[in-house]
Design a protein around this motif. Structure first.
Motif, PDB file in Angstrom:
ATOM      1  N   SER A  43       1.221  -4.887  -3.727  1.00 45.37           N
ATOM      2  CA  SER A  43       1.270  -3.770  -2.786  1.00 45.37           C
ATOM      3  C   SER A  43       2.563  -2.994  -3.065  1.00 45.37           C
ATOM      4  O   SER A  43       3.408  -3.455  -3.833  1.00 45.37           O
ATOM      5  CB  SER A  43       1.299  -4.305  -1.359  1.00 45.37           C
ATOM      6  N   LYS A  64      -6.525  -0.132 -10.033  1.00 50.41           N
ATOM      7  CA  LYS A  64      -5.348  -0.964  -9.748  1.00 50.41           C
ATOM      8  C   LYS A  64      -4.251  -0.661 -10.764  1.00 50.41           C
ATOM      9  O   LYS A  64      -3.081  -0.966 -10.549  1.00 50.41           O
ATOM     10  CB  LYS A  64      -5.716  -2.446  -9.768  1.00 50.41           C
ATOM     11  N   ASN A  68      -4.674  -6.563  -4.411  1.00 46.82           N
ATOM     12  CA  ASN A  68      -4.449  -7.496  -3.293  1.00 46.82           C
ATOM     13  C   ASN A  68      -3.251  -8.404  -3.560  1.00 46.82           C
ATOM     14  O   ASN A  68      -2.885  -9.227  -2.732  1.00 46.82           O
ATOM     15  CB  ASN A  68      -5.709  -8.327  -2.995  1.00 46.82           C
ATOM     16  N   ASP A  69      -2.645  -8.244  -4.716  1.00 48.54           N
ATOM     17  CA  ASP A  69      -1.494  -9.038  -5.125  1.00 48.54           C
ATOM     18  C   ASP A  69      -0.240  -8.147  -5.150  1.00 48.54           C
ATOM     19  O   ASP A  69       0.825  -8.539  -4.690  1.00 48.54           O
ATOM     20  CB  ASP A  69      -1.824  -9.626  -6.511  1.00 48.54           C
ATOM     21  N   ASN A 110      -1.050  -1.071   4.092  1.00 45.62           N
ATOM     22  CA  ASN A 110       0.132  -1.455   3.307  1.00 45.62           C
ATOM     23  C   ASN A 110       1.051  -0.241   3.237  1.00 45.62           C
ATOM     24  O   ASN A 110       0.732   0.727   2.559  1.00 45.62           O
ATOM     25  CB  ASN A 110      -0.269  -1.869   1.891  1.00 45.62           C
TER      26      ASN A 110
END
Ligand code: BES
Ligand code: ZN
Ligand code: MN
Length: 502
Positions: free
Chosen positions: A197, A289, A194-195, A241
């Motif tokens: 992309s 991630k 979420n930080d 995104n």
């Protein structure tokens, strides 16, 4: 942090802490004994009572009264061979990590000749790299002032018995700069999805381009579609995104390096890998991630090379996507056309890395790349086969592999070459297309590389870092989380083509 090299006796070095290596077997050297007599024999006492007998990466901190250092850190090195690159990096990292939570501004390392082995400058480089890499903790990324962090040093002093201070000082600086690059790769790799992309990765690349005057390419979905990157685009479709195809180039357009080459480093940039419609189980999905580690690594590597040898002709390619299920996501059975014209049936949307890398390697060759190395968290199978300390490798060119492997050896990175078995190619035959993207469980580590091979024509090495890219638990020489693996070896490899000073 500044680095400084001094030729001195261990008791003469002024510092907050002086680290001294303690080997597991045999008698302490004459110099260590001479230091110990100034310390009132505490090192001998520690050995006698079993508190410090040189077991690898066990450290004991004692007062330095009788020496010029405030404290002495006796750090066990085990019984390995002097100068072993893996152990040499770990030594520096273990020292820095043993001092976590302590107030240390000036750290000195006493590196006796017997510790440095056959190539003292290389060992100094690797120890300093280790100290720098030892300072990174994932808790520092999002929290204000977490407790118990490794110390932030003003100065790192390397003290040796003898040697050319100029050469050793240059080696220490090289170690510092490569270590800082590894840390940049690691921090970026462990930032949450979420930080970071695909667009944020592109912004990182753009900042690197600005800093060093590199040529930046960023393609959005429309441009990538116009070029014909059907495999690349098939992966990001499920996410809101949008994908970014990212590339950085150093050196003048059309130029080749000192060996007449243009090396392309291609890194997998999956900012999050849910598996897509072929969705993954929930257990440990949060680790995905880190599926962008390859991209973070090649971006950091061209940054580091630009610091050490600006203008070296080099290409870094980082296809960035988020692999999500969604109304527009690619379905199993969908058929797409790759940039090189091949028709590909996507039978498993979780085998997405090979799709974005295939188009990225074709693009790199279109840009003039003569040699390719890709780095990717590609398969769970490589971790089952080789564990978390050895990177799996494949190649289409023995001479090119030999160079990549030698660069890894020099930087203390373990690799193991696996075979591209042509007999397994039929496992990937498709009824509809030239190839399917997964060949089933049988030989799945090898078939992942066989798929990638369809998209290269130049000498190529594939590094599967899915096992080595991050640790689930900490070690005395490394925090848990991203390891920075393959950043040092890629830098080493690229510097072999540097024209100026390195
Ligand atoms: N990103 C994963 C590989 C991975 C797994 C990295 C575990 C780190 C830890 C990759 O995209 C993937 O999902 N690979 C599949 C391939 C399979 C579908 C052929 C795998 O390894 O299961
Ligand atoms: Zn993946
Ligand atoms: Mn996947």
């Amino acid at each position: 942090m500044q680095t400084r090299v001094v030729v001195a006796q261990p008791w003469e070095v002024e510092a907050d802490v002086l680290a001294v290596p303690i080997a597991k077997d045999g008698e302490p050297s004459a110099l260590l004994a001479a230091l110990d007599s100034r310390l009132d024999g505490i090192l001998a006492d520690l050995r006698a009572v079993g508190e410090q007998r040189g077991s690898a990466w066990s450290g004991t901190l004692v007062r330095g009264r009788g020496s010029a250092a405030g404290w002495i850190l006796a750090m066990g090195t085990g019984s390995g061979e002097a100068g072993d690159p893996v152990a040499t990096v770990r030594y520096g990292a273990a020292v820095e990590r043993r001092l976590a939570g302590r107030t240390v501004r000036r750290l000195a390392l006493w590196l006796p000749t017997a510790f440095l082995g056959a190539d003292p400058a290389r060992s100094v480089e690797l120890v300093v790299r280790g100290v720098v890499e030892g300072s990174t903790e994932p808790a520092q990324i999002y929290r204000e002032a977490p407790e118990g962090m490794p110390p932030v040093l003003d100065e790192l002093i390397v003290a040796v018995e003898a040697g050319d201070r100029g050469i050793l000082a240059a080696a220490a600086e090289r170690g510092r700069i490569i270590g800082e690059g590894s840390n940049r790769a690691r921090r970026l790799s462990q930032r949450a999805a979420n930080d970071v992309s695909p667009e944020v990765l592109a912004d990182e690349a753009s900042a690197i381009a600005k800093e060093h005057g590199l040529t930046l390419t960023i393609l959005g979905p429309e441009e990538a579609g116009r070029l014909g990157m059907g495999m690349f685009l098939s992966v990001g479709r499920g996410s809101s995104n949008p994908p970014r195809f990212i590339a950085l180039r150093s050196g003048a357009a059309g130029s080749t390096d000192a060996r007449g080459r243009l090396v392309a480093m291609v890194g997998k940039g999956v900012c999050f890998d849910t598996g897509g419609i072929s969705i993954k189980p929930a257990d440990r999905m949060e680790e995905m991630k880190m599926d962008k580690t390859g991209a973070c690594t090649v971006l950091a590597a061209i940054d580091t090379v630009s610091r050490l040898a600006p203008g070296t002709p080099l290409l870094a390619v980082a296809p960035a996507v988020e692999n999500m299920p969604g109304p527009h996501a690619t379905r199993p059975g969908d058929v797409v056309r790759a940039l090189n014209g091949k028709v590909v049936e996507v039978n498993n949307t979780d085998a997405e890395g090979r799709l974005i890398l295939g188009d990225a390697m074709t693009w790199a060759e279109q840009q003039g790349a003569t040699h390719l190395v890709d780095v990717a968290t590609l398969t769970g199978a490589v971790e089952r086969a080789l564990g978390k300390q050895v990177t799996g490798a494949f190649t289409t060119s023995r001479p090119w592999w030999d160079e990549v492997a030698a660069a890894g050896d020099r930087q203390g990175e373990r690799t193991w070459l696996l075979p591209l078995v042509d007999d397994y190619r039929p496992l990937m035959d498709s009824a509809y297309a030239d190839i399917v993207n997964t060949g089933g469980a049988e030989g799945s580590l090898i078939t992942s590389a066989i798929f990638l091979r369809e998209f290269v024509t130049k000498p190529w090495v594939h590094l599967d870092i899915a096992g080595t890219a991050y640790h689930r638990k900490p070690f005395p020489w490394a925090a848990r989380g991203a390891t920075g693996v393959s950043h040092p070896m890629l830098v080493e490899l690229a510097l072999a083509g540097a024209t100026g000073a390195a």
